[in-house]
Design a protein around this motif. Structure first.
Motif, short mmCIF file in Angstrom:
data_model
loop_
_atom_site.label_atom_id
_atom_site.label_comp_id
_atom_site.label_asym_id
_atom_site.label_seq_id
_atom_site.Cartn_x
_atom_site.Cartn_y
_atom_site.Cartn_z
N HIS A 9 40.62 -28.44 -41.91
CA HIS A 9 40.71 -27.97 -40.53
C HIS A 9 41.84 -26.95 -40.44
CE1 HIS A 9 38.00 -31.21 -39.73
NE2 HIS A 9 38.87 -32.10 -40.17
N HIS A 11 44.14 -23.95 -37.90
CA HIS A 11 44.56 -23.43 -36.60
C HIS A 11 44.06 -21.99 -36.47
CE1 HIS A 11 48.08 -26.32 -37.44
NE2 HIS A 11 47.27 -26.92 -36.57
N CYS A 17 45.56 -27.28 -40.63
CA CYS A 17 45.88 -28.29 -39.63
C CYS A 17 45.98 -29.63 -40.36
CB CYS A 17 44.79 -28.34 -38.55
SG CYS A 17 45.17 -29.40 -37.16
N ASN A 20 47.44 -35.50 -40.04
CA ASN A 20 48.11 -36.31 -39.00
C ASN A 20 48.04 -35.65 -37.63
OD1 ASN A 20 49.96 -34.28 -39.54
ND2 ASN A 20 51.74 -35.61 -39.29
N HIS A 21 47.46 -34.46 -37.53
CA HIS A 21 47.22 -33.82 -36.24
C HIS A 21 45.89 -34.33 -35.70
CE1 HIS A 21 49.95 -30.00 -36.67
NE2 HIS A 21 50.59 -31.13 -36.89
N LYS A 22 45.94 -35.30 -34.84
CA LYS A 22 44.72 -35.87 -34.27
C LYS A 22 44.22 -34.98 -33.13
CE LYS A 22 44.97 -39.31 -37.00
NZ LYS A 22 44.15 -39.29 -38.19
N HIS A 23 42.90 -35.00 -32.92
CA HIS A 23 42.26 -34.16 -31.90
C HIS A 23 41.25 -34.97 -31.09
CE1 HIS A 23 43.46 -31.42 -35.16
NE2 HIS A 23 43.69 -30.57 -34.18
N PRO A 29 44.15 -30.61 -29.22
CA PRO A 29 45.18 -31.38 -29.94
C PRO A 29 45.72 -32.56 -29.15
CG PRO A 29 46.13 -29.36 -29.08
CD PRO A 29 44.66 -29.31 -28.79
N HIS A 31 48.38 -34.06 -30.87
CA HIS A 31 49.71 -34.00 -31.49
C HIS A 31 50.51 -32.92 -30.76
CE1 HIS A 31 52.74 -33.22 -34.60
NE2 HIS A 31 52.44 -34.42 -35.06
N ASP A 33 52.86 -30.85 -31.60
CA ASP A 33 53.17 -29.61 -32.31
C ASP A 33 51.93 -28.85 -32.78
OD1 ASP A 33 55.88 -30.15 -32.04
OD2 ASP A 33 55.95 -31.28 -33.93
N CYS A 34 50.76 -29.31 -32.39
CA CYS A 34 49.52 -28.68 -32.87
C CYS A 34 48.96 -27.73 -31.82
CB CYS A 34 48.49 -29.76 -33.21
SG CYS A 34 46.97 -29.11 -33.92
N ARG A 37 42.67 -27.20 -33.18
CA ARG A 37 41.82 -26.88 -34.33
C ARG A 37 40.89 -25.73 -33.92
NH1 ARG A 37 39.04 -31.79 -35.31
NH2 ARG A 37 37.53 -31.09 -33.81
#
Length: 86
Positions: A9, A11, A17, A20-23, A29, A31, A33-34, A37
């Motif tokens: 995935h 950015h 991405c 640990n960046h859940k969507h 996002p 998260h 800091d994300c 996606r």
């Protein structure tokens, strides 16, 4: 040989991405800091196939179909075996 086509995935700025960046299901996002996606990509280790699209499910389905074709063997061999059956 077992071929692989892992999903990744990304950015909008083409950075990866992290897992640990859940969507949400729409790619928004969860998260802090994300930026979100933008697209999902899969590239096969055979070197002849790759798919990039904003739809994660679409890329995953195309990936599964491509890997299933590897499991069937090369098309030339399948055609020869089919002709030999007659």
């Amino acid at each position: 040989m077992a071929f692989r086509a892992p999903l990744t995935h990304h950015h909008a700025d083409d950075t990866l991405c992290p897992a640990n960046h859940k969507h949400t299901s729409s790619g928004k996002p969860l998260h802090p800091d994300c930026p979100g996606r933008a697209y999902t990509k899969a590239v096969c280790s055979c070197g002849d196939w790759g798919k990039r699209d904003c739809g994660k499910g679409y890329v995953n389905e195309c990936r599964r179909q491509h890997l299933a074709n590897h499991a069937q063997g090369p098309k030339v061999l399948r055609d020869l075996l089919r002709l030999a059956a007659f």
